[in-house]
Design a protein around this motif. Sequence first.
Motif, short mmCIF file in Angstrom:
data_model
loop_
_atom_site.label_atom_id
_atom_site.label_comp_id
_atom_site.label_asym_id
_atom_site.label_seq_id
_atom_site.Cartn_x
_atom_site.Cartn_y
_atom_site.Cartn_z
N UNK A 29 0.85 -1.20 0.00
CA UNK A 29 0.00 0.00 0.00
C UNK A 29 0.89 1.26 0.00
N UNK A 30 2.01 1.20 0.71
CA UNK A 30 2.96 2.33 0.72
C UNK A 30 3.46 2.60 -0.69
N UNK A 31 3.79 1.53 -1.41
CA UNK A 31 4.30 1.68 -2.79
C UNK A 31 3.22 2.30 -3.68
N UNK A 32 1.97 1.89 -3.45
CA UNK A 32 0.85 2.44 -4.23
C UNK A 32 0.69 3.95 -3.95
N UNK A 33 0.77 4.31 -2.67
CA UNK A 33 0.64 5.73 -2.30
C UNK A 33 1.83 6.53 -2.83
N UNK A 34 3.00 5.92 -2.84
CA UNK A 34 4.19 6.61 -3.35
C UNK A 34 4.00 6.92 -4.84
N UNK A 35 3.49 5.93 -5.56
CA UNK A 35 3.27 6.12 -7.01
C UNK A 35 2.23 7.21 -7.23
N UNK A 36 1.19 7.23 -6.42
CA UNK A 36 0.15 8.26 -6.56
C UNK A 36 0.71 9.65 -6.26
N UNK A 37 1.53 9.73 -5.23
CA UNK A 37 2.16 11.01 -4.86
C UNK A 37 3.05 11.51 -6.00
N UNK A 38 3.86 10.59 -6.54
CA UNK A 38 4.83 10.99 -7.59
C UNK A 38 4.13 11.38 -8.88
N UNK A 166 11.03 -1.00 3.27
CA UNK A 166 10.55 -0.58 1.94
C UNK A 166 11.76 -0.20 1.07
N UNK A 167 12.73 0.46 1.69
CA UNK A 167 13.94 0.87 0.96
C UNK A 167 14.74 -0.35 0.51
N UNK A 168 14.84 -1.36 1.39
CA UNK A 168 15.55 -2.60 1.02
C UNK A 168 14.83 -3.25 -0.17
N UNK A 169 13.50 -3.32 -0.08
CA UNK A 169 12.72 -3.96 -1.15
C UNK A 169 12.96 -3.25 -2.49
N UNK A 170 12.94 -1.93 -2.46
CA UNK A 170 13.11 -1.16 -3.70
C UNK A 170 14.52 -1.33 -4.28
N UNK A 171 15.53 -1.35 -3.40
CA UNK A 171 16.91 -1.37 -3.91
C UNK A 171 17.48 -2.76 -4.10
#
Length: 350
Positions: A29-38, A166-171
């Motif tokens: 859900x954080x990733x979804x909100x991040x995409x919406x924000x960006x 979340x940062x570990x997952x992304x990188x």
Amino acid sequence: MFSTKDFRGRDFITLLDYTREEIEFILDFSAELKEKFKSGRPHKYLEDKTLFMIFYNSSLRTRNSFEAGMTQMGGHAHFLDPNKIYMPVLEGEEVAYSTERISDVARVLDRMGHGMAIRIYGDPVGWVNGKANRIVREFAHWAERVPIINMECDIYHPCQGMADILTVKEHCGGFKGKKFVMSWAYSPSVHKPLSVPHSAVIAAATVGCDVVLAHPKGLELDDDVIAATRKRAEESGGSFEITNSMEEAFKDADVVYPKAWTSKHFIPPIADAPMMEKTQELFDANKDWICDAAKMKLAKPDAKYMHCLPCDRGFEVTDEVIDGPNSVVFDEAENRLHVQKAIMALTMDV
Ligand code: CP
């Protein structure tokens, strides 16, 4: 299976209150909100809602990410300085017309908004380890309607732990088989709680990383946190090891997270009173625990350097490392915004 409704009204005090599946749901859900924000897409999940934030300690990232997050979701975050209200205190610690019992503060704010968030550790509780966590839980006990979000107590910093993974997952592209190293590092300040390393090892073990904790002797984490981290690692198929060598820990690491924390042995309840000069001696004997280019060479070539910030440049880490290509500290700081928006949207929809 569970849905967003399962999070409504739940406190967010420690990641140990959340299962791996729930934590991964929040990450998605954080990733979804991040995409919406960006991308500028609306996500006003908390329109007209209010978060009351009580900061007994300073903050840059936590305060601003909660405030910005509430604004972006259509609500408002209200900053409360405990010195400018009547200092919320536990029963028995009241001073007439200067303080107010937490049971009363919590029941008042519970009627007016949709969530409360608390930051407290260190000096405001006389460095009595665990007292700040008790205070956060006291707010939670009396706030019957709205969730309590822990913005860092002396035992846990769960929002930081969520941003970290979340940062570990992304990188790193996932968690399985990833060596995540939480290491102590030297700082001239001994006034740093154990909450960040506690939540980081719990978070990483919960999602299945191979977690290594490194620290000099005398800087052990809380026994209950160690036991809980071991259990989480067993359940997730990850692993958890402890070493007293920073070099050994860094070998072939995918992620290194070196930062200072104080010694539990020199603060109550283990010590009778805070003995910060003893902690200073222990710190000063370990000045070589710095994250520099030589240590980074021990890790994998693309290993990520993480830190919750603020960091002590020149002590915990060299400028070369924190400003170098392996550093992800600003992504990590930014992710505070996205994970906290997810946590607030899920728990404050009361
Ligand atoms: N990492 C963190 O909690 O930062 P602040 O102390 O600035 O809130």
